[in-house]
Write an enzyme that holds these catalytic residues in place. Sequence first.
Site, mmCIF file in Angstrom:
data_model
loop_
_atom_site.group_PDB
_atom_site.id
_atom_site.type_symbol
_atom_site.label_atom_id
_atom_site.label_comp_id
_atom_site.label_asym_id
_atom_site.label_seq_id
_atom_site.Cartn_x
_atom_site.Cartn_y
_atom_site.Cartn_z
ATOM 1 N N HIS A 287 6.141 -15.842 -1.214
ATOM 2 C CA HIS A 287 5.155 -15.042 -1.949
ATOM 3 C C HIS A 287 5.797 -14.640 -3.270
ATOM 4 C CE1 HIS A 287 2.392 -11.869 -3.069
ATOM 5 N NE2 HIS A 287 1.665 -12.053 -1.984
ATOM 6 N N HIS A 330 8.957 -3.871 1.083
ATOM 7 C CA HIS A 330 9.494 -3.709 -0.266
ATOM 8 C C HIS A 330 10.001 -2.293 -0.490
ATOM 9 C CE1 HIS A 330 8.627 -4.187 -4.900
ATOM 10 N NE2 HIS A 330 9.876 -4.510 -4.593
ATOM 11 N N GLU A 336 4.393 2.813 -7.751
ATOM 12 C CA GLU A 336 3.157 2.063 -7.582
ATOM 13 C C GLU A 336 1.999 2.982 -7.180
ATOM 14 O OE1 GLU A 336 3.773 -1.023 -4.744
ATOM 15 O OE2 GLU A 336 5.712 -1.630 -5.554
ATOM 16 N N TYR A 345 -7.658 -5.065 1.238
ATOM 17 C CA TYR A 345 -6.363 -5.490 0.698
ATOM 18 C C TYR A 345 -5.609 -6.209 1.801
ATOM 19 C CZ TYR A 345 -1.671 -5.064 -1.356
ATOM 20 O OH TYR A 345 -0.422 -5.319 -1.851
ATOM 21 N N HIS A 366 7.645 0.400 1.729
ATOM 22 C CA HIS A 366 6.245 0.134 2.030
ATOM 23 C C HIS A 366 6.080 -1.346 2.331
ATOM 24 C CE1 HIS A 366 6.796 -0.451 -2.311
ATOM 25 N NE2 HIS A 366 5.852 -1.375 -2.218
#
Length: 432
Positions: A287, A330, A336, A345, A366
């Site tokens: 990704h 992450h 963010e 999402y 997160h």
Amino acid sequence: MNLDSTALAYQSGFGNEFSSEALPGALPVGQNSPQKAPYGLYAELLSGTAFTMARSEARRTWLYRITPSAKHPPFRRLERQIAGAELDAPTPNRLRWDPLALPEQPTDFLDGLLRMAANAPGDKPAGVSIYQYLANRSMERCFYDADGELLLVPQLGRLRLCTELGALQVEPLEIAVIPRGMKFRVELLDGEARGYIAENHGAPLRLPDLGPIGSNGLANPRDFLAPVARYEDSRQPLQLVQKYLGELWACELDHSPLDVVAWHGNNVPYKYDLRRFNTIGTVSFDHPDPSIFTVLTSPTSVHGLANIDFVIFPPRWMVAENTFRPPWFHRNLMNEFMGLIQGAYDAKAGGFVPGGASLHSCMSAHGPDAESCDKAIAADLKPHRIDQTMAFMFETSQVLRPSRAALETPALQNDYDACWASLVSTFNPQRR
């Protein structure tokens, strides 16, 4: 000419040297400030950057208007201020909100602002403040923001933004940007409206560099639309509100401030349809970093470090082989703030719904919730299209402090951490 409901015309491009006139010959030829401007207009300069910025960075627009902006009485501080003006202590905890409730009492765009978080007071050319807006009535006054450039992200309801340079009509899945100091009025076309705002205190937003992507891709310049000149010649009393160092001040005018008959320059409001974003992704494995989804960026003096990035997660094909396809777990140097315009999402199976928001601060861990993680590990990796979705992120290099109002609203989810609580260890040293 009144800003009525007729179809709007636009000019195409990003950062162009635009020009427009609502009356033939209203623009001076060959100079900016003639001794006598056409039609008895006044010439006025709106500077969006310092005079001595590099030409490639400079932003300014010449306005030819009926009444100079200088004609106004003293401003007075308004008793009613923006909700969320008081910031709370910084928190490393992850935060998520349900959609804020629409107002029951008549509320225009200004009265419906709620500051969610901020990392700067607006007195220095850096940082960002993040808001949500909730409205059920069109504005009958005009507004300008001396503290920053406004990036509007509608989630519910169409808006007509009547600005000094002309009108923009935006709907969910479109965005609009209003330059610092530009006067405007927000009209609701559907009775109710809700959305998000990033108030950029730093360098004006621009398109990101494409690097090895090449000369095309992401948000293409031709898809940005600027208005054409439209003016109001009204002598009715009108309130003009400005935001100055976080506070609202107002004065009473004897005319409409949206009286610009002609203009030229590159410091302009504009709109962009997010559905035109040319999404880049992997066609092999893994990704890529979410920076490939950047629509606009406000840079800092450190090359590659953004004051704010506006990033979207649009409909796209997922084809990566042997890959955990959702956004990975992450811990980020950046901060963010996310919102959802429509759909779902792909990293959150539940709890994050259109109109909602989340905040993950610097180094706050997160990633996909437990349900999304389990599904991704077990998924049959056929080509899969993520459709009918549009999430976005305001990402900033400075820590965001939530407002006290944002922490006290009933929309705050007190159980957000629970979405990761059922992640279990599957480690087995005997089996690779």
